[in-house]
Write an enzyme that holds these catalytic residues in place. Structure first.
Site, PDB file in Angstrom:
ATOM      1  NE  ARG A  10      -6.005   1.068  -1.617  1.00 26.90           N
ATOM      2  CZ  ARG A  10      -5.340   1.649  -0.621  1.00 26.90           C
ATOM      3  NH1 ARG A  10      -4.051   1.375  -0.433  1.00 26.90           N
ATOM      4  NH2 ARG A  10      -5.933   2.497   0.190  1.00 26.90           N
ATOM      5  CD  GLN A  29      -3.164   2.915   6.902  1.00 22.31           C
ATOM      6  OE1 GLN A  29      -3.738   3.344   7.895  1.00 22.31           O
ATOM      7  NE2 GLN A  29      -3.760   2.826   5.730  1.00 22.31           N
ATOM      8  CG  ASN A  60      -2.127  11.861   2.483  1.00 26.65           C
ATOM      9  OD1 ASN A  60      -1.627  10.956   1.820  1.00 26.65           O
ATOM     10  ND2 ASN A  60      -1.776  12.080   3.734  1.00 26.65           N
ATOM     11  CE  LYS A  61      -5.109   6.019   4.323  1.00 32.12           C
ATOM     12  NZ  LYS A  61      -6.064   5.134   3.627  1.00 32.12           N
ATOM     13  CG  ASP A 100      -2.796   8.195  -1.322  1.00 30.85           C
ATOM     14  OD1 ASP A 100      -2.609   8.690  -0.198  1.00 30.85           O
ATOM     15  OD2 ASP A 100      -2.546   7.011  -1.609  1.00 30.85           O
ATOM     16  NE  ARG A 141       0.161   1.404   3.469  1.00 31.81           N
ATOM     17  CZ  ARG A 141       1.081   2.288   3.720  1.00 31.81           C
ATOM     18  NH1 ARG A 141       2.358   1.935   3.810  1.00 31.81           N
ATOM     19  NH2 ARG A 141       0.806   3.572   3.879  1.00 31.81           N
ATOM     20  N   GLY A 142       0.276   2.408  -0.049  1.00 28.16           N
ATOM     21  CA  GLY A 142       1.072   3.634  -0.195  1.00 28.16           C
ATOM     22  C   GLY A 142       1.174   3.930  -1.690  1.00 28.16           C
TER      23      GLY A 142
HETATM   24  O1  MRU Z   1      -4.368   3.594   2.242  1.00 25.06           O
HETATM   25  P1  MRU Z   1      -2.882   3.668   2.201  1.00 25.06           P
HETATM   26  O2  MRU Z   1      -2.213   3.056   3.377  1.00 25.06           O
HETATM   27  O3  MRU Z   1      -2.346   3.163   0.888  1.00 25.06           O
HETATM   28  O4  MRU Z   1      -2.647   5.223   2.249  1.00 25.06           O
HETATM   29  C1  MRU Z   1      -1.365   5.738   2.257  1.00 25.06           C
HETATM   30  C2  MRU Z   1      -1.343   7.204   2.406  1.00 25.06           C
HETATM   31  O5  MRU Z   1      -2.350   7.851   2.522  1.00 25.06           O
HETATM   32  C3  MRU Z   1      -0.029   7.834   2.314  1.00 25.06           C
HETATM   33  O6  MRU Z   1       0.003   8.995   3.067  1.00 25.06           O
HETATM   34  C4  MRU Z   1       0.207   8.183   0.857  1.00 25.06           C
HETATM   35  O7  MRU Z   1       0.056   7.072   0.043  1.00 25.06           O
HETATM   36  C5  MRU Z   1       1.480   8.821   0.658  1.00 25.06           C
HETATM   37  S1  MRU Z   1       2.644   7.649   0.179  1.00 25.06           S
HETATM   38  C6  MRU Z   1       4.213   8.004   0.388  1.00 25.06           C
END
Ligand code: MRU
Length: 359
Positions: free
Chosen positions: A90, A201, A252-253, A242, A53-54
């Site tokens: 995703r 996370q 972002n998250k 993201d 993920r990320g």
């Molecule tokens: O849902 P995830 O764990 O994939 O989300 C990740 C994030 O929101 C990170 O902040 C984002 O991907 C930045 S990655 C360096």
């Protein structure tokens, strides 16, 4: 970066077996498991279930997924179809689409017998590039931390949300790369790590990473950042992205937006670190960003170790309660002090983004 003093990257191709290896992030920090991915469907599943993920990492993983499709069948239409499956695994992080499109464009006119070799080389190139991008983000972001330190002459307190660390990329991370660079340069640091419900996370991955790099950090609930900012315990916020619109709005998250509001209200610099592969050059209105809604189980159930040390997943909500699990939010550009990219730092606005990053 390191786990127990050994250097790892999050994903790699093993030529001997011709499998792709990943670190299964659903088990961290309690179990460290390296998993083989044999084909594109397994990669789709690894991305969907968030074993990887990320944003930058799922871009790299999707690139390898396309290469594995080319290994499975030397047929361009088949590879393209698997590419679409990977894009759909995703919806929010744009790196996924960016990486698959780059792979497919590379393969369009390639002779059938060469498809796999060209694909695996391009996938390796994408992940190598990402390592370089993240390293450069660190070099540019380091200067911002250094400037704060020069004025404060004491420990720099940085608040981060989710995991925008090396586990979200191939190596170095985006938001963590300036932190790692500053730590290596001897600047005293402390990181406030937002737990980042529902999947945690921050607590499970960012704190784990920072511990392994011996960087002081403290996990806080997602609601704690505001009061810490009011009390002067945060010198800067540093998060990942993201999808960043070319207009400067940052997706972002979930929870990032509220941190940005609190930072703005308390005049605390709020920076976003991202590689150019995270820029969306098409959408100009944040309302059109596809926001991922994930399974409610992620809210109602939680992973942890029982007293015997076994990893368990337990229900924490009333069975009959409804819940809503939106995975991302959008921070409007006006709340962002700057974007830290591999090419330098710019303001979160159309003119600066285009002049720094387009082409
Ligand atoms: O849902 P995830 O764990 O994939 O989300 C990740 C994030 O929101 C990170 O902040 C984002 O991907 C930045 S990655 C360096």
């Amino acid at each position: 970066m390191k786990i127990k003093d050994k250097h790892y990257q999050t994903i790699w191709y093993e030529r001997d077996s011709s499998f792709v290896k990943i670190i299964d992030q659903t088990k961290l920090p309690h179990e460290f498991i390296i998993k083989d991915i044999h084909n594109a469907d397994e990669m789709v599943n690894a991305i969907f279930t968030m074993e990887v993920r990320g944003a930058p990492l799922i871009g790299g993983a999707a690139a390898f997924g396309v290469a594995l499709a080319a290994k499975e069948k030397k047929d361009f239409d088949f590879i393209k179809k698997k590419g679409n499956d990977l894009i759909k695994s995703r919806p929010t992080a744009i790196n996924l689409e960016w990486a698959v499109n780059r792979m497919i464009n590379k393969l369009i006119n390639v002779e059938v017998s060469n498809l796999f070799e060209v694909a695996i080389q391009e996938a390796q190139e994408i992940i190598k590039e990402d390592v370089g991008f993240c390293k450069n983000i660190g070099i540019h972001g380091f200067k911002i931390i250094e400037d704060i330190y020069k004025i404060k002459k004491d420990t720099v307190n940085i608040l981060t949300h989710c995991n925008a660390g090396w586990l979200a990329t191939i190596d170095w991370g985006t938001a963590t790369s300036p932190i790692y660079h500053a730590h290596q340069a001897g600047i005293p640091l402390h990181v406030w790590v937002d737990e980042t419900r529902p999947r945690n996370q921050g607590a499970n991955l960012t704190s784990f990473e920072l511990n392994n790099e011996k960087i002081p950090n403290t996990i806080i609930t997602d609601n704690t950042g505001g009061i810490l900012m009011q009390k002067g315990f945060v010198d800067m916020c540093l998060v990942g992205s993201d999808r960043t619109l070319y207009t400067g709005d940052v997706c972002n998250k979930i929870g990032t937006y509220l941190k940005a509001l609190a930072a703005y209200d308390n005049s605390i610099p709020f920076y976003v670190a991202l590689p150019s592969s995270t820029i969306d050059w098409e959408i100009d209105n944040y309302k059109n960003i596809p926001l991922e809604e994930r399974n409610n189980n992620e809210l109602s159930h939680i992973n942890g170790l029982d007293d015997a040390g076994n990893l368990k997943n337990v229900l924490i909500y009333p069975r009959e309660s409804k819940s809503f699990n939106l995975a991302f939010d959008v921070t409007p550009s006006k709340y962002i002090s700057g974007l830290i990219t591999e090419k330098g730092v710019c303001k979160a606005n159309k003119n600066e983004i285009i002049s720094l990053l387009k082409n």
